[in-house]
Each structure stands twice: as structure tokens, then as C-alpha cells.
Design a protein around this motif. Structure first.
Motif, PDB file in Angstrom:
ATOM      1  N   GLY A  18       2.971   4.458   3.855  1.00 33.67           N
ATOM      2  CA  GLY A  18       3.602   5.649   4.388  1.00 33.67           C
ATOM      3  C   GLY A  18       2.708   6.868   4.325  1.00 33.67           C
ATOM      4  N   VAL A  19       1.570   6.749   3.654  1.00 36.20           N
ATOM      5  CA  VAL A  19       0.614   7.847   3.554  1.00 36.20           C
ATOM      6  C   VAL A  19      -0.679   7.455   4.267  1.00 36.20           C
ATOM      7  N   LEU A  20      -1.220   6.306   3.909  1.00 34.36           N
ATOM      8  CA  LEU A  20      -2.451   5.832   4.535  1.00 34.36           C
ATOM      9  C   LEU A  20      -2.191   4.699   5.526  1.00 34.36           C
ATOM     10  N   VAL A  21      -1.231   3.846   5.220  1.00 38.06           N
ATOM     11  CA  VAL A  21      -0.881   2.735   6.113  1.00 38.06           C
ATOM     12  C   VAL A  21       0.632   2.630   6.257  1.00 38.06           C
ATOM     13  N   ASP A  22       1.044   1.957   7.320  1.00 37.12           N
ATOM     14  CA  ASP A  22       2.463   1.691   7.550  1.00 37.12           C
ATOM     15  C   ASP A  22       2.662   0.180   7.515  1.00 37.12           C
TER      16      ASP A  22
END
Length: 105
Positions: A18-22
Motif C-alpha cells: 500500500g506504500v511501495l507495492v499493491d
């Protein structure tokens, strides 16, 4: 032009998902398959898994199973779903903008 805030630190800790990847698709797919194997409503399990540790979700939806063993299998399966994990827009640029090895080891 507004000034950018400046702060000094020796490290930055990022929460990846949710910050770097989903990884939403990977998580949903893994829980959906797990639910189907155990004759549970996949959407109910997916909805209930959000914000919970895997072991807690297993305990909530299948208390008769070995929660630790099931959680280990689920987490291993999620880790293999790399093709459905996407990079959050701007994450690469953010990481590239950080100073590299400022003398710390």
C-alpha cells in the motif's frame, strides 16, 4: 514555490504493501482459493482477512484447522503471486530520490 520540509534521519522504514507495492490481487486470489478448498464463502473470507494477520483470519473462519500450518501455507502462496503485485505510482522515484549509503553500514 513552497519550501519542502527538511528532516534528518539515519533510516527510513517503509510499510511495503500500500506504500511501495499493491498486493491486493495476490492476497485476494490466495484467500479466495483457500476459502474454496475449505468450502467457505471466498468474498466473506477476503473481506474478513483485510487488516488481520493470516493466523487470525484462519482462526476466525476455520477454527478446526491448524491455524499456524494454514497461515504458513497461505503466506507462502501469497509470496509466489509476484505477477499480480504492482508497484505503487511514484514509489520507484521516491526510493531513487533517497540518498544512498550515507556512511552507515
Amino acid at each position: 514555490m513552497p519550501l519542502m520540509p527538511k528532516f534528518e534521519c539515519t533510516a527510513i522504514l517503509f510499510d511495503m504493501d500500500g506504500v511501495l507495492v499493491d498486493s491486493t490481487a495476490a492476497v485476494a486470489g490466495t484467500w479466495s482459493r483457500w476459502a474454496a478448498i475449505h468450502n467457505l464463502d471466498p468474498q466473506l473470507v477476503i473481506d474478513g482477512a483485510h487488516g488481520r494477520r493470516s493466523i487470525e483470519t484462519v482462526r476466525a473462519f476455520a477454527p478446526h484447522l491448524d491455524a499456524q500450518a494454514e497461515a504458513d501455507r497461505i503466506e507462502s502462496a501469497e509470496a509466489m503471486e509476484l505477477s499480480t503485485v504492482t508497484v505503487i505510482p511514484g514509489a520507484v522515484q521516491l526510493l531513487r530520490s533517497l540518498p544512498r549509503n550515507n556512511g552507515a553500514s
